[in-house]
Design a protein around this motif. Structure first.
Motif, PDB file in Angstrom:
ATOM      1  N   GLY A  21       0.807  -1.215   0.000  1.00  0.00           N
ATOM      2  CA  GLY A  21       0.000   0.000   0.000  1.00  0.00           C
ATOM      3  C   GLY A  21       0.841   1.266   0.000  1.00  0.00           C
ATOM      4  O   GLY A  21       0.410   2.309  -0.484  1.00  0.00           O
ATOM      5  N   LYS A  75       1.357   2.911  -3.475  1.00  0.00           N
ATOM      6  CA  LYS A  75       0.258   3.595  -4.146  1.00  0.00           C
ATOM      7  C   LYS A  75       0.377   5.099  -3.930  1.00  0.00           C
ATOM      8  O   LYS A  75       0.699   5.551  -2.845  1.00  0.00           O
ATOM      9  CB  LYS A  75      -1.090   3.137  -3.600  1.00  0.00           C
ATOM     10  CG  LYS A  75      -1.482   1.750  -3.995  1.00  0.00           C
ATOM     11  CD  LYS A  75      -2.878   1.455  -3.505  1.00  0.00           C
ATOM     12  CE  LYS A  75      -3.329   0.076  -3.923  1.00  0.00           C
ATOM     13  NZ  LYS A  75      -4.674  -0.213  -3.414  1.00  0.00           N
ATOM     14  N   GLN A  76       0.099   5.837  -4.983  1.00  0.00           N
ATOM     15  CA  GLN A  76       0.105   7.283  -4.854  1.00  0.00           C
ATOM     16  C   GLN A  76      -1.222   7.738  -4.275  1.00  0.00           C
ATOM     17  O   GLN A  76      -2.272   7.162  -4.559  1.00  0.00           O
ATOM     18  CB  GLN A  76       0.336   7.949  -6.201  1.00  0.00           C
ATOM     19  CG  GLN A  76       1.738   7.758  -6.729  1.00  0.00           C
ATOM     20  CD  GLN A  76       1.965   8.576  -7.976  1.00  0.00           C
ATOM     21  OE1 GLN A  76       1.081   9.216  -8.484  1.00  0.00           O
ATOM     22  NE2 GLN A  76       3.176   8.542  -8.477  1.00  0.00           N
ATOM     23  N   ASP A  77      -1.161   8.776  -3.473  1.00  0.00           N
ATOM     24  CA  ASP A  77      -2.350   9.323  -2.854  1.00  0.00           C
ATOM     25  C   ASP A  77      -3.064  10.212  -3.884  1.00  0.00           C
ATOM     26  O   ASP A  77      -2.491  11.198  -4.345  1.00  0.00           O
ATOM     27  CB  ASP A  77      -1.955  10.142  -1.630  1.00  0.00           C
ATOM     28  CG  ASP A  77      -3.140  10.632  -0.842  1.00  0.00           C
ATOM     29  OD1 ASP A  77      -4.254  10.126  -1.067  1.00  0.00           O
ATOM     30  OD2 ASP A  77      -2.947  11.509   0.007  1.00  0.00           O
ATOM     31  N   PRO A  78      -4.302   9.871  -4.265  1.00  0.00           N
ATOM     32  CA  PRO A  78      -5.008  10.684  -5.264  1.00  0.00           C
ATOM     33  C   PRO A  78      -5.296  12.095  -4.765  1.00  0.00           C
ATOM     34  O   PRO A  78      -5.321  13.032  -5.551  1.00  0.00           O
ATOM     35  CB  PRO A  78      -6.301   9.911  -5.525  1.00  0.00           C
ATOM     36  CG  PRO A  78      -6.471   9.008  -4.361  1.00  0.00           C
ATOM     37  CD  PRO A  78      -5.100   8.738  -3.827  1.00  0.00           C
ATOM     38  N   VAL A  79      -5.463  12.258  -3.458  1.00  0.00           N
ATOM     39  CA  VAL A  79      -5.710  13.596  -2.907  1.00  0.00           C
ATOM     40  C   VAL A  79      -4.472  14.470  -3.091  1.00  0.00           C
ATOM     41  O   VAL A  79      -4.571  15.643  -3.443  1.00  0.00           O
ATOM     42  CB  VAL A  79      -6.113  13.509  -1.413  1.00  0.00           C
ATOM     43  CG1 VAL A  79      -6.215  14.882  -0.788  1.00  0.00           C
ATOM     44  CG2 VAL A  79      -7.416  12.750  -1.263  1.00  0.00           C
ATOM     45  N   LYS A  80      -3.324  13.884  -2.879  1.00  0.00           N
ATOM     46  CA  LYS A  80      -2.073  14.629  -3.028  1.00  0.00           C
ATOM     47  C   LYS A  80      -1.890  15.090  -4.481  1.00  0.00           C
ATOM     48  O   LYS A  80      -1.480  16.221  -4.739  1.00  0.00           O
ATOM     49  CB  LYS A  80      -0.898  13.761  -2.590  1.00  0.00           C
ATOM     50  CG  LYS A  80       0.415  14.474  -2.558  1.00  0.00           C
ATOM     51  CD  LYS A  80       1.498  13.571  -1.997  1.00  0.00           C
ATOM     52  CE  LYS A  80       2.834  14.273  -1.958  1.00  0.00           C
ATOM     53  NZ  LYS A  80       3.891  13.408  -1.437  1.00  0.00           N
ATOM     54  N   LYS A  81      -2.216  14.213  -5.414  1.00  0.00           N
ATOM     55  CA  LYS A  81      -2.096  14.542  -6.836  1.00  0.00           C
ATOM     56  C   LYS A  81      -3.056  15.667  -7.211  1.00  0.00           C
ATOM     57  O   LYS A  81      -2.677  16.623  -7.905  1.00  0.00           O
ATOM     58  CB  LYS A  81      -2.386  13.307  -7.676  1.00  0.00           C
ATOM     59  CG  LYS A  81      -2.236  13.516  -9.157  1.00  0.00           C
ATOM     60  CD  LYS A  81      -2.514  12.242  -9.916  1.00  0.00           C
ATOM     61  CE  LYS A  81      -2.438  12.469 -11.402  1.00  0.00           C
ATOM     62  NZ  LYS A  81      -2.736  11.249 -12.156  1.00  0.00           N
ATOM     63  N   ARG A 117      -4.352  17.871  -5.150  1.00  0.00           N
ATOM     64  CA  ARG A 117      -3.938  19.089  -4.441  1.00  0.00           C
ATOM     65  C   ARG A 117      -2.839  19.809  -5.227  1.00  0.00           C
ATOM     66  O   ARG A 117      -2.832  21.028  -5.314  1.00  0.00           O
ATOM     67  CB  ARG A 117      -3.448  18.708  -3.049  1.00  0.00           C
ATOM     68  CG  ARG A 117      -2.898  19.817  -2.205  1.00  0.00           C
ATOM     69  CD  ARG A 117      -3.961  20.684  -1.649  1.00  0.00           C
ATOM     70  NE  ARG A 117      -4.818  19.947  -0.757  1.00  0.00           N
ATOM     71  CZ  ARG A 117      -5.294  20.436   0.356  1.00  0.00           C
ATOM     72  NH1 ARG A 117      -4.985  21.651   0.715  1.00  0.00           N
ATOM     73  NH2 ARG A 117      -6.109  19.738   1.092  1.00  0.00           N
ATOM     74  N   GLN A 154     -11.646  13.053   0.306  1.00  0.00           N
ATOM     75  CA  GLN A 154     -11.322  13.073   1.732  1.00  0.00           C
ATOM     76  C   GLN A 154     -12.479  12.530   2.554  1.00  0.00           C
ATOM     77  O   GLN A 154     -12.265  11.852   3.546  1.00  0.00           O
ATOM     78  CB  GLN A 154     -10.967  14.498   2.184  1.00  0.00           C
ATOM     79  CG  GLN A 154      -9.609  14.944   1.693  1.00  0.00           C
ATOM     80  CD  GLN A 154      -9.292  16.379   2.075  1.00  0.00           C
ATOM     81  OE1 GLN A 154     -10.175  17.162   2.399  1.00  0.00           O
ATOM     82  NE2 GLN A 154      -8.020  16.723   2.033  1.00  0.00           N
ATOM     83  N   GLN A 207     -12.423   8.755   2.303  1.00  0.00           N
ATOM     84  CA  GLN A 207     -11.338   8.137   3.051  1.00  0.00           C
ATOM     85  C   GLN A 207     -11.614   8.138   4.559  1.00  0.00           C
ATOM     86  O   GLN A 207     -11.081   7.322   5.274  1.00  0.00           O
ATOM     87  CB  GLN A 207     -10.018   8.856   2.771  1.00  0.00           C
ATOM     88  CG  GLN A 207      -9.492   8.619   1.391  1.00  0.00           C
ATOM     89  CD  GLN A 207      -8.207   9.370   1.113  1.00  0.00           C
ATOM     90  OE1 GLN A 207      -7.775  10.212   1.894  1.00  0.00           O
ATOM     91  NE2 GLN A 207      -7.602   9.104  -0.028  1.00  0.00           N
TER      92      GLN A 207
END
Length: 58
Positions: free
Chosen positions: A3, A6-12, A14, A54, A57
């Motif tokens: 895990g 995996k890239q955080d989609p929220v970070k991308k 943002r 968010q 999550q």
């Protein structure tokens, strides 16, 4: 198991949101209010997506 890879989609999102806001600021400084309005609308749409992710999550 992996895990952390995996890239955080929220970070991308943002990062995209911050870039749109910066482009909007630069357009406003140049006096291009139409482009400023378009970029601001796009950034607001990105913010809505961020909030939805968010909430999912949590």
């Amino acid at each position: 198991m992996f895990g952390f890879l995996k890239q955080d989609p929220v970070k991308k999102l943002r990062k995209q949101y911050d870039a749109k806001l910066e482009q909007a600021m630069l357009a406003q400084r140049k006096g291009d209010m139409r482009l400023f309005a378009d970029l601001t609308a796009e950034s607001e749409a990105l913010w809505q997506q961020i909030e939805q992710l968010q909430q999912q999550q949590s």
